[in-house]
Design a protein around this motif. Structure first.
Motif, mmCIF file in Angstrom:
data_model
loop_
_atom_site.group_PDB
_atom_site.id
_atom_site.type_symbol
_atom_site.label_atom_id
_atom_site.label_comp_id
_atom_site.label_asym_id
_atom_site.label_seq_id
_atom_site.Cartn_x
_atom_site.Cartn_y
_atom_site.Cartn_z
ATOM 1 N N THR A 13 0.841 -1.195 0.000
ATOM 2 C CA THR A 13 0.000 0.000 0.000
ATOM 3 C C THR A 13 0.874 1.242 0.000
ATOM 4 O OG1 THR A 13 -1.688 -1.182 1.256
ATOM 5 C CG2 THR A 13 -1.841 1.208 1.213
ATOM 6 N N ASP A 14 0.431 2.255 -0.722
ATOM 7 C CA ASP A 14 1.162 3.510 -0.772
ATOM 8 C C ASP A 14 1.179 4.165 0.611
ATOM 9 O OD1 ASP A 14 0.957 6.708 -1.370
ATOM 10 O OD2 ASP A 14 2.227 5.671 -2.815
ATOM 11 N N VAL A 15 2.345 4.637 1.029
ATOM 12 C CA VAL A 15 2.497 5.257 2.350
ATOM 13 C C VAL A 15 1.577 6.462 2.497
ATOM 14 C CG1 VAL A 15 4.105 6.491 3.865
ATOM 15 C CG2 VAL A 15 4.848 4.431 2.653
ATOM 16 N N ASN A 16 1.394 7.214 1.396
ATOM 17 C CA ASN A 16 0.538 8.399 1.464
ATOM 18 C C ASN A 16 -0.893 8.038 1.842
ATOM 19 O OD1 ASN A 16 2.371 10.595 0.511
ATOM 20 N ND2 ASN A 16 2.520 9.262 -1.262
ATOM 21 N N LEU A 17 -1.374 6.888 1.358
ATOM 22 C CA LEU A 17 -2.725 6.460 1.714
ATOM 23 C C LEU A 17 -2.823 6.100 3.190
ATOM 24 C CD1 LEU A 17 -4.005 4.265 -1.261
ATOM 25 C CD2 LEU A 17 -4.843 6.487 -0.515
ATOM 26 N N VAL A 18 -1.768 5.507 3.727
ATOM 27 C CA VAL A 18 -1.751 5.179 5.151
ATOM 28 C C VAL A 18 -1.847 6.457 5.983
ATOM 29 C CG1 VAL A 18 -0.390 4.205 7.036
ATOM 30 C CG2 VAL A 18 -0.445 3.057 4.812
ATOM 31 N N LEU A 19 -1.046 7.448 5.631
ATOM 32 C CA LEU A 19 -1.064 8.710 6.373
ATOM 33 C C LEU A 19 -2.429 9.379 6.276
ATOM 34 C CD1 LEU A 19 2.436 10.166 5.383
ATOM 35 C CD2 LEU A 19 1.810 8.863 7.424
ATOM 36 N N PHE A 35 -3.926 5.860 17.172
ATOM 37 C CA PHE A 35 -3.712 5.928 15.727
ATOM 38 C C PHE A 35 -2.240 6.119 15.378
ATOM 39 C CE2 PHE A 35 -8.300 6.568 15.391
ATOM 40 C CZ PHE A 35 -8.577 5.831 14.247
ATOM 41 N N VAL A 36 -1.526 6.913 16.160
ATOM 42 C CA VAL A 36 -0.095 7.098 15.911
ATOM 43 C C VAL A 36 0.642 5.771 16.071
ATOM 44 C CG1 VAL A 36 2.015 8.170 16.806
ATOM 45 C CG2 VAL A 36 -0.041 9.549 16.476
ATOM 46 N N GLY A 37 0.286 5.024 17.109
ATOM 47 C CA GLY A 37 0.912 3.723 17.316
ATOM 48 C C GLY A 37 0.576 2.736 16.211
ATOM 49 N N GLN A 38 -0.691 2.737 15.776
ATOM 50 C CA GLN A 38 -1.100 1.829 14.709
ATOM 51 C C GLN A 38 -0.423 2.196 13.391
ATOM 52 O OE1 GLN A 38 -2.813 -0.750 15.410
ATOM 53 N NE2 GLN A 38 -3.217 -1.614 13.384
ATOM 54 N N ALA A 39 -0.245 3.492 13.153
ATOM 55 C CA ALA A 39 0.447 3.936 11.936
ATOM 56 C C ALA A 39 1.878 3.424 11.919
ATOM 57 C CB ALA A 39 0.422 5.460 11.848
ATOM 58 N N ALA A 40 2.551 3.478 13.068
ATOM 59 C CA ALA A 40 3.932 2.999 13.143
ATOM 60 C C ALA A 40 4.014 1.507 12.826
ATOM 61 C CB ALA A 40 4.502 3.284 14.535
ATOM 62 N N LEU A 41 3.079 0.721 13.376
ATOM 63 C CA LEU A 41 3.067 -0.717 13.100
ATOM 64 C C LEU A 41 2.789 -0.994 11.627
ATOM 65 C CD1 LEU A 41 1.074 -2.038 16.207
ATOM 66 C CD2 LEU A 41 3.517 -2.345 15.737
ATOM 67 N N PRO A 78 5.181 11.161 17.191
ATOM 68 C CA PRO A 78 6.148 10.836 16.138
ATOM 69 C C PRO A 78 5.544 10.022 14.999
ATOM 70 C CG PRO A 78 6.452 9.380 18.013
ATOM 71 C CD PRO A 78 5.408 10.382 18.421
ATOM 72 N N LEU A 79 5.964 10.328 13.784
ATOM 73 C CA LEU A 79 5.668 9.515 12.605
ATOM 74 C C LEU A 79 6.892 8.644 12.366
ATOM 75 C CD1 LEU A 79 4.351 8.604 9.979
ATOM 76 C CD2 LEU A 79 5.043 10.770 8.937
ATOM 77 N N THR A 80 6.726 7.360 12.622
ATOM 78 C CA THR A 80 7.867 6.454 12.649
ATOM 79 C C THR A 80 7.782 5.418 11.540
ATOM 80 O OG1 THR A 80 7.936 6.695 15.057
ATOM 81 C CG2 THR A 80 9.192 4.880 14.114
ATOM 82 N N MET A 96 5.390 -2.761 8.836
ATOM 83 C CA MET A 96 5.082 -3.978 8.088
ATOM 84 C C MET A 96 5.178 -3.739 6.583
ATOM 85 S SD MET A 96 1.895 -5.459 10.347
ATOM 86 C CE MET A 96 1.752 -6.962 9.381
ATOM 87 N N ILE A 97 4.748 -2.555 6.138
ATOM 88 C CA ILE A 97 4.838 -2.237 4.710
ATOM 89 C C ILE A 97 6.286 -2.149 4.267
ATOM 90 C CG2 ILE A 97 4.406 -0.415 3.003
ATOM 91 C CD1 ILE A 97 1.808 0.186 4.472
ATOM 92 N N GLY A 98 7.147 -1.626 5.159
ATOM 93 C CA GLY A 98 8.550 -1.415 4.806
ATOM 94 C C GLY A 98 9.397 -2.667 4.808
ATOM 95 N N ARG A 99 8.835 -3.793 5.231
ATOM 96 C CA ARG A 99 9.627 -5.029 5.286
ATOM 97 C C ARG A 99 9.933 -5.562 3.892
ATOM 98 N NH1 ARG A 99 6.596 -8.316 10.212
ATOM 99 N NH2 ARG A 99 7.471 -7.081 11.907
#
Length: 466
Positions: free
Chosen positions: A325-331, A453-459, A422-424, A463-466
């Motif tokens: 998934t595109d990171v922009n959509l996640v944000l 939501f910040v914590g869920q975004a980091a997770l 933080p956006l991690t 996972m997307i970056g793996r």
């Protein structure tokens, strides 16, 4: 005399002095997005979410059988992008923008007829494209929807000239002849001029379809002809002539064509009802065969802050993490969760520069338009709260008012208080989330939702970056 009446340019200027240019801006923003660039999905999502009315209408249509045959529940605009695709969502957005700007309580019959015809033509054009085997009918839908934009703008403005034109047509003069006599130009010419002034000529240009004989053709005139035939009592011989013409062009049998065109009438009425434009249903199809519009049973609380909405968006974040998934959509989905789900009035995503010395606003969702995003630029070293958040902490201004860590930040954003986190990505902080209630104070529930939501975004991003 026609020569003494305002020309096309004068009418475009008159239209631009009304509120209609706001519609042009929306059409330009939504229509110009390239469907093949996923980075634009986040931009389209932002444009839609900026308008609560458009958001509610888009979600209603997105959950209809016509646009969502799988009937998988779509609760968010971000999810609609994934399920329906960018081009379909763009078509829905343009349609709702048209209704929001043009249909009011006191809308007159000529404007109502033009807007109803626009939707009807768009549906018929999709049907013709389908019959011709076109792989993508959404560009055709958009061009058809706006092909008489000038006429809609003309009747929306209204004037003594509009009354004169209406009188001519009531006396039996054909629309084009009446336009020439009263205005000195046709509505098609006005459409071209308005489109040029609003910089949307490209989205009004329909793609050509390939017919059964191998020749290219424009399906909008055929769709418009179908609308005219269906809006009046048409004898069978006229229908047979039209069906034969369309069958020759498309290669489809006449029986299939008639069924598709009939289904398009029903689809038009259903779409108008879902959009809250029930009054336009009476202008679609034969006047003596109107079907009673089905009662809209969609949930009208799509925009209300609720735990159900938050849970639905958190589930969608989890689903996104399991695919590419595109990171922009996640944000954008995180912002949507905080704004629509948690009811926080202003939320921002900011990204740091490569030197990690400055923070710049990237995306914003807010209840009322402001300069928050353009002014969201900070030297991190000068903002204690931002420095701490860049170190991985979630900071709530209310807790720290005494030590002044947030003074500079709040002066610039104008918030009463705020929370930053933080956006991690892969344990590296690349930016920050910011949220406030504009003039009011954040509650502990707001901050709890923010941290979730910040914590869920980091997770999700990990996972997307793996």
């Amino acid at each position: 005399m026609a020569s003494e009446l305002p020309g096309v340019r004068d009418w475009v200027e008159r239209i631009n002095r009304t509120e209609l240019p706001a519609l042009g801006q929306t059409l330009q923003q939504v229509g110009a997005l390239n469907g093949f660039l996923m980075s634009h999905a986040a931009e389209l999502t932002r444009v839609i979410l900026r308008d609560p009315s458009m958001t509610a209408r888009v979600l209603k249509i997105a959950n209809s059988a016509m646009f969502n045959p799988t009937r998988k529940k779509i609760n968010t605009i971000s999810r609609a992008v994934v399920v329906l695709g960018l081009k379909t969502l763009r078509s829905i957005s343009l349609a709702t923008a048209l209704l929001d700007e043009l249909i009011k309580e006191d809308t007159g019959p000529y404007l109502a007829q033009e807007v109803a015809n626009a939707f009807h033509t768009a549906m018929q054009a999709r049907a013709v494209a389908k019959l011709s085997g076109a792989p993508d009918s959404e560009e055709i839908f958009v061009s058809s929807l706006l092909h008489r934009l000038g006429a809609m703008a003309f009747w929306a403005v209204g004037s003594t000239t509009a009354h004169k034109l209406a009188k001519q047509m009531q006396d039996g003069v054909s629309p084009e002849q009446a336009e020439r006599q009263v205005l000195g130009f046709t509505m098609n010419e006005l459409t071209r001029s308005v489109a040029e002034q609003w910089h949307i000529k490209e989205i009004l240009t329909p793609p050509l379809l390939r017919g059964a004989n191998g020749q290219s053709f424009n399906c909008i005139p055929l769709a418009w002809q179908a609308v005219q035939l269906q809006n009046q009592e048409t004898d069978e011989a006229t229908w047979e002539s039209y069906l034969t013409q369309l069958s020759t062009i498309s290669g489809a049998p006449a029986s299939s064509i008639r069924e598709e065109l009939s289904d398009a009438v029903t689809a038009t009425r259903e779409t108008l009802v879902m959009c809250g434009a029930e009054k336009l249903v009476a202008y679609v199809g034969p006047r003596n065969q109107q079907e009673e519009a089905e009662e809209d049973e969609q949930n009208n609380n799509q925009n209300s802050a609720s735990s159900d909405m938050q849970l639905a968006i958190l589930r969608e974040l989890t689903q996104m993490a399991q695919g590419k998934t595109d990171v922009n959509l996640v944000l954008q989905l995180v912002l949507e969760g905080l704004h629509r789900g948690a009811g926080i009035s202003r939320v921002v995503v900011g990204l740091v520069n490569p030197e990690r010395s400055k923070l710049f606003g990237k995306y914003v969702l807010e209840k009322s338009p402001s300069t928050l995003l353009s002014g969201f630029q900070f030297e991190i070293a000068n903002q204690a709260a931002l420095k701490n958040s860049m170190a991985g902490e979630t900071m709530w201004a209310w807790r720290d008012n005494d030590n002044g860590e947030f003074d500079g930040l709040l002066r610039k954003t104008g918030g009463a208080d705020c929370v930053v986190g933080p956006l991690t990505v892969n344990r590296k902080v690349i930016g920050l989330f910011y949220a406030d209630q504009e003039e009011g104070a954040l509650s502990s529930n707001d901050v709890e939702a923010f941290e979730l939501f910040v914590g869920q975004a980091a997770l999700c991003l990990q996972m997307i970056g793996r």
